[in-house]
Design an enzyme around this catalytic site. Structure first.
Site, mmCIF file in Angstrom:
data_model
loop_
_atom_site.group_PDB
_atom_site.id
_atom_site.type_symbol
_atom_site.label_atom_id
_atom_site.label_comp_id
_atom_site.label_asym_id
_atom_site.label_seq_id
_atom_site.Cartn_x
_atom_site.Cartn_y
_atom_site.Cartn_z
ATOM 1 N N HIS A 8 0.836 -1.201 0.000
ATOM 2 C CA HIS A 8 0.000 0.000 0.000
ATOM 3 C C HIS A 8 0.870 1.250 0.000
ATOM 4 C CE1 HIS A 8 0.609 -0.680 4.387
ATOM 5 N NE2 HIS A 8 0.690 0.635 4.436
ATOM 6 N N HIS A 81 4.156 7.404 3.316
ATOM 7 C CA HIS A 81 5.078 6.265 3.232
ATOM 8 C C HIS A 81 4.609 5.313 2.144
ATOM 9 C CE1 HIS A 81 1.956 4.589 6.011
ATOM 10 N NE2 HIS A 81 2.238 3.436 5.435
ATOM 11 N N GLU A 132 7.797 1.432 4.841
ATOM 12 C CA GLU A 132 7.256 0.441 5.778
ATOM 13 C C GLU A 132 7.482 -0.942 5.186
ATOM 14 O OE1 GLU A 132 2.994 0.743 6.260
ATOM 15 O OE2 GLU A 132 2.972 -0.576 8.013
HETATM 16 CO CO CO Z 1 1.215 1.721 6.131
#
Ligand code: CO
Length: 140
Positions: A8, A81, A132
């Site tokens: 994502h 992110h 991440e």
């Molecule tokens: Co995230």
């Protein structure tokens, strides 16, 4: 260690309802979850599913939210992110450290908004992009 699929893209916003509505009206990305609060993470999150990935819309929740600082610098919000899948979060964490990267916080993986262990790699190590890493053994 090699990163897997893009899971994502995280997008910070001061108004998650407005941002959810914008992705639906402007881009037709209308497959959004209801907002969900994660007090322990200091965030309210909406997941918008698109064909090959997901947007993670993030609004700060509470005074100590980690998103406040980002919104101070970017009051209208913005890309926060990106998240890649890894088969084993501890192997990934150790590899990041061996390669000289800074893992944020204590470096211990914690359960993120997707319910699986995650770590964050400092943006200074990726030309300004906060990364991440998420443990997703199903895709390994
Ligand atoms: Co995230």
């Amino acid at each position: 260690m090699k990163i897997g699929r893009l899971n994502h893209i995280g997008i910070a916003t001061p108004d998650i309802a407005a941002t959810t509505a914008m992705y639906a009206s402007l881009y037709g990305a209308d497959s959004a979850t209801p907002p969900r609060d994660f007090p322990q993470l200091g965030v309210r999150v909406v997941f918008v599913s698109i064909e090959n990935t997901q947007l993670e819309l993030i609004e700060p929740l509470g005074e100590s939210s980690p998103i406040h600082k980002f919104l101070e610098k970017n009051p209208k919000g913005g890309q926060h992110h990106m998240c890649f899948e890894v088969p084993d979060i501890l192997v990934a964490r150790d590899a990041m450290r061996e390669r000289g990267a800074t893992v944020l916080g204590t470096g211990e993986p914690y359960i993120g908004a997707h319910g699986v262990p995650v770590i964050f790699v400092h943006p200074k190590n990726s030309d300004g992009v906060l990364v991440e890493l998420m443990q997703t053994p199903d895709h390994s």
